[in-house]
Design a protein around this motif. Sequence first.
Motif, PDB file in Angstrom:
ATOM      1  N   SER A  42       0.642  -1.029   0.231  1.00 32.76           N
ATOM      2  CA  SER A  42       0.130   0.107   0.405  1.00 32.76           C
ATOM      3  C   SER A  42       0.856   1.435   0.499  1.00 32.76           C
ATOM      4  O   SER A  42       1.705   0.917   0.467  1.00 32.76           O
ATOM      5  N   ILE A  43       0.278   2.668  -0.210  1.00 34.59           N
ATOM      6  CA  ILE A  43       1.123   3.973  -0.277  1.00 34.59           C
ATOM      7  C   ILE A  43       1.723   4.053   1.396  1.00 34.59           C
ATOM      8  O   ILE A  43       2.805   4.559   1.805  1.00 34.59           O
ATOM      9  N   GLY A  51      10.094   7.121   4.293  1.00 38.74           N
ATOM     10  CA  GLY A  51      10.133   7.751   5.459  1.00 38.74           C
ATOM     11  C   GLY A  51      10.319   9.473   4.546  1.00 38.74           C
ATOM     12  O   GLY A  51      10.737  10.102   5.293  1.00 38.74           O
ATOM     13  N   LEU A  52       9.449   8.957   2.932  1.00 38.09           N
ATOM     14  CA  LEU A  52       9.169  10.237   2.502  1.00 38.09           C
ATOM     15  C   LEU A  52       8.289  10.844   3.207  1.00 38.09           C
ATOM     16  O   LEU A  52       6.986   9.945   3.077  1.00 38.09           O
ATOM     17  N   SER A  53       7.288  11.940   2.552  1.00 43.22           N
ATOM     18  CA  SER A  53       5.838  12.576   2.623  1.00 43.22           C
ATOM     19  C   SER A  53       5.413  11.530   1.680  1.00 43.22           C
ATOM     20  O   SER A  53       5.509  11.399   0.564  1.00 43.22           O
ATOM     21  N   ARG A  54       3.770  11.916   2.355  1.00 40.99           N
ATOM     22  CA  ARG A  54       2.687  11.255   1.044  1.00 40.99           C
ATOM     23  C   ARG A  54       3.134  12.205  -0.703  1.00 40.99           C
ATOM     24  O   ARG A  54       2.680  11.088  -1.259  1.00 40.99           O
ATOM     25  N   SER A  55       3.046  13.371   0.186  1.00 41.31           N
ATOM     26  CA  SER A  55       3.050  13.461  -1.355  1.00 41.31           C
ATOM     27  C   SER A  55       4.401  13.168  -2.158  1.00 41.31           C
ATOM     28  O   SER A  55       4.245  12.842  -3.731  1.00 41.31           O
ATOM     29  N   ALA A  56       5.154  13.635  -1.763  1.00 47.90           N
ATOM     30  CA  ALA A  56       6.623  12.616  -2.633  1.00 47.90           C
ATOM     31  C   ALA A  56       6.393  11.360  -3.111  1.00 47.90           C
ATOM     32  O   ALA A  56       6.660  10.551  -4.092  1.00 47.90           O
ATOM     33  N   LEU A  61       5.180   6.971  -6.982  1.00 49.01           N
ATOM     34  CA  LEU A  61       4.256   6.372  -7.622  1.00 49.01           C
ATOM     35  C   LEU A  61       4.309   6.255  -8.928  1.00 49.01           C
ATOM     36  O   LEU A  61       3.704   5.218  -9.380  1.00 49.01           O
ATOM     37  N   LYS A  62       3.571   7.343  -9.243  1.00 47.14           N
ATOM     38  CA  LYS A  62       2.788   7.995 -10.321  1.00 47.14           C
ATOM     39  C   LYS A  62       3.423   7.361 -11.452  1.00 47.14           C
ATOM     40  O   LYS A  62       2.942   7.056 -12.947  1.00 47.14           O
TER      41      LYS A  62
END
Length: 108
Positions: A42-43, A51-56, A61-62
Motif C-alpha cells: 500500500s501507499i 520516510g518521505l511525505s505521502r505527496s513525494a 509511484l505515478k
Amino acid sequence: MNTRYIKELPNHWLPIEKVFSALGDQIRQKILLLFEPNEEISIKTIVETIGLSRSAVVHHLKILEEAKLLVPRKQGRELMYKVNYIVALEAVDKLKIYIQEEFNHDTN
C-alpha cells in the motif's frame, strides 16, 4: 559514431524509454526493491518505510505507474501496488537486442 537516432528514438524503443527514465531515480529504485515477488504494498506502507511525505511517494509511484513498472489495484480506500516484472524484462530484452545488433553490425 552512430547518429541514426539523433533526431528521434526508433519506434520499438519508445515503450522502454519511460522504463529507463523511471529507473533513473534512486528513490524509485528503492521503492521497486521493496517488493518481494508477487507482493502488493500500500501507499501507506511505502510512505512509512521510505520516510518521505505521502505527496513525494505518490509522485514517484505515478512515474513508476506511467512506465508500467507498477500496477495499482484499489482495495477499499487504499491503493495497492504490485511490480510488473514483464515490463522490466521486456525493457532489458530490447536493450540486449539493440546491443547485440550493434555488436554484430560492428564486427561485420
